[in-house]
Design an enzyme around this catalytic site. Structure first.
Site: not given
Length: 483
Positions: A207, A230-232
């Site tokens: 994501f 998770l690439e936030l």
């Protein structure tokens, strides 16, 4: 390859059904069945898939750029070429160049007590993988993880953003003409479709998006124990060293902050600089911005803010900061009708303002003066760990200190953004800015099960440690535990 796209490609895009979960469940089942029929594709097959992806996307470069331009209202074609296609081509070329080596088993030591047994790690496709794509770089952030997943031999489902409907529909049409849907399938739809997508029993889910939504994605994936990357985002800091080349630093930062109008997860979010250099920073930024974007109101190299809602959010951040005592130093004009938002440098913003608490994701840039490097490091380390950290310094001791004494997903020295384009570097966050990484070999590993395999030799000593345990066993254990 299938026939060319129809003139109105959106008509062939798969409309979101009333019950998205039922259709998505069926698609996962079809991909899993297809994977079980071919659980370990050869490198030749994987390379064919990568080349087919490259061919279809690059042969429709202009159409994709036009779709992005329409979605944004104004998206710089030069930026699309540089930040989407160049980086993507490098990713595909690297996978084609190195993938056959990546997928080879690697020998590992067994330790003296297991000799003459042998050990190896076998990279194995995970199965059915999911990718959730944000709106800010819709092509790169869909296709780059797809490259990693295909190189690793997986089936893939991709959920595109509803905020880029033309690009998302075109990308779906291009993928549909290139791959069977039980191999690679693009899913389009609203937030309800996105929520249902995140809850699917994938073998891995990647994501890219906000930290807030990342919480929801991880919660949904947890129900199936689906591993996630998770690439936030977060607030990526800049530290300008006391003896740094200030003009160079400002020029470099401005390039990073104006790319895609600051709508980049690794864009610099605030600048820590030696106290007293604020005016020089602002003056240089004003001069340089005018050189980069002459006739700003009509300049086609500057990208618009994605939507009226996001434009209004940026304006609220600036207004709130100003109302609390901050000074705004606009480098150009703002136009709500075209959503063109020139960079604004902000000084004296209060620590409790929303501007200083939340990721900006736009062309606002607060300056935070410091007196000592220790003070700057304390400021960074008192906040959630960022996706990126930028340091401008030529002093090796300063570079070493900042490298060792801060934790960030990635770091660039005397540069902004470019670490994401370095072929051999993994990309990912840490803490609140994400978990896991991809790109290159690390992307291949993310979408693989690195299976450990131990093979026992025909002649071995396994029987020496079998019951009944007696004196011989005690002597052997004593020997094994001996310092």
């Amino acid at each position: 390859m299938k026939q060319d796209l129809p003139e109105d490609f959106t008509r062939d895009a798969h409309d979101a059904p009333e019950d998205p979960r039922a259709a998505l469940d069926a698609l996962v089942a079809a991909q899993r069945e297809a994977f079980l029929r071919d659980p370990f594709p050869s490198w030749d097959a994987r390379a064919r898939h990568l080349k087919a992806l490259r061919d279809v996307l690059f042969s429709h470069r202009d159409a994709l750029a036009e779709a992005m331009n329409a979605d944004f209202g104004q998206r710089s074609k030069a930026e699309v070429a540089l930040a989407e296609f160049v980086v993507l081509k490098q990713e595909i070329d690297a996978a084609l160049r190195h993938g056959a080596r990546w997928m080879k088993p690697r020998r590992r030591p067994v330790g003296k007590w297991l000799l003459p047994g042998r050990a190896k790690v076998v990279p194995q496709p995970l199965g059915v993988t999911g990718i959730v794509v944000p709106w800010n770089y819709p092509l790169l952030l869909a296709a780059s993880p797809l490259v990693c997943a295909l190189a690793a031999g997986n089936r893939v489902m991709i959920k595109m953003s509803e905020l880029t409907p033309r690009t998302s529909a075109l990308f779906e049409a291009l993928i549909d003409k290139t791959f069977a849907r039980d191999h690679v399938a693009v899913v389009n739809g609203d937030a309800a479709v996105g929520a249902a997508f995140s809850a699917l029993p994938f073998d891995h889910l990647l994501f890219t998006g906000s930290t807030r939504v990342g919480h929801e994605v991880m919660r949904a994936a947890a129900a199936n124990l689906t591993p996630v990357t998770l690439e936030l985002g977060g607030k990526s800091p800049v530290i300008i060293g006391e003896a740094a080349r200030l003009n160079y630093a400002v020029d470099s930062l401005l390039l990073g902050k104006t790319l895609n109008a600051g709508q980049t997860c690794i864009a610099p979010d605030y600048v820590l600089l030696p106290r007293g250099k604020e005016e020089a920073f602002i003056a240089r930024a004003r001069t340089r911005f005018a050189q980069l974007y002459p006739d700003f109101a009509s300049n086609r190299d500057y990208t618009s803010i994605i939507s009226a809602r996001h434009f209004e959010r940026l304006q609220r951040l600036a207004d709130e900061a100003q109302a609390s005592g901050a000074q705004l130093h606009a480098l150009g004009t703002h136009d709500a009708a075209t959503r063109r938002f020139a960079p604004v440098i902000v000084t004296n913003a209060g620590a409790q303002t929303t501007l200083m608490q939340e990721e900006i994701f736009g062309p606002l840039l607060p300056l935070v003066p410091y007196d000592t490097l220790d003070e700057a490091l304390r400021y960074v380390n008192a906040r959630p760990r960022p996706l990126s950290l930028y340091l401008y310094a030529d002093d090796p001791r300063t570079v070493e200190r900042v490298t060792r004494e801060t934790v960030a997903g990635g770091m660039s020295v005397n540069e902004t953004l470019m670490h994401i384009a370095a072929e051999g570097l993994p990309f990912g966050g840490v803490g609140a800015s994400g978990m896991g990484a991809y790109h290159g070999y690390e992307g291949f590993v993310t979408f693989s099960k690195m299976k450990p395999v131990f093979t026992q030799a025909r002649l071995n000593a396994r029987g020496l440690i079998a019951p009944p345990y007696g004196k011989r066993f005690a002597l052997l254990i004593k020997l094994m535990l001996k310092g």
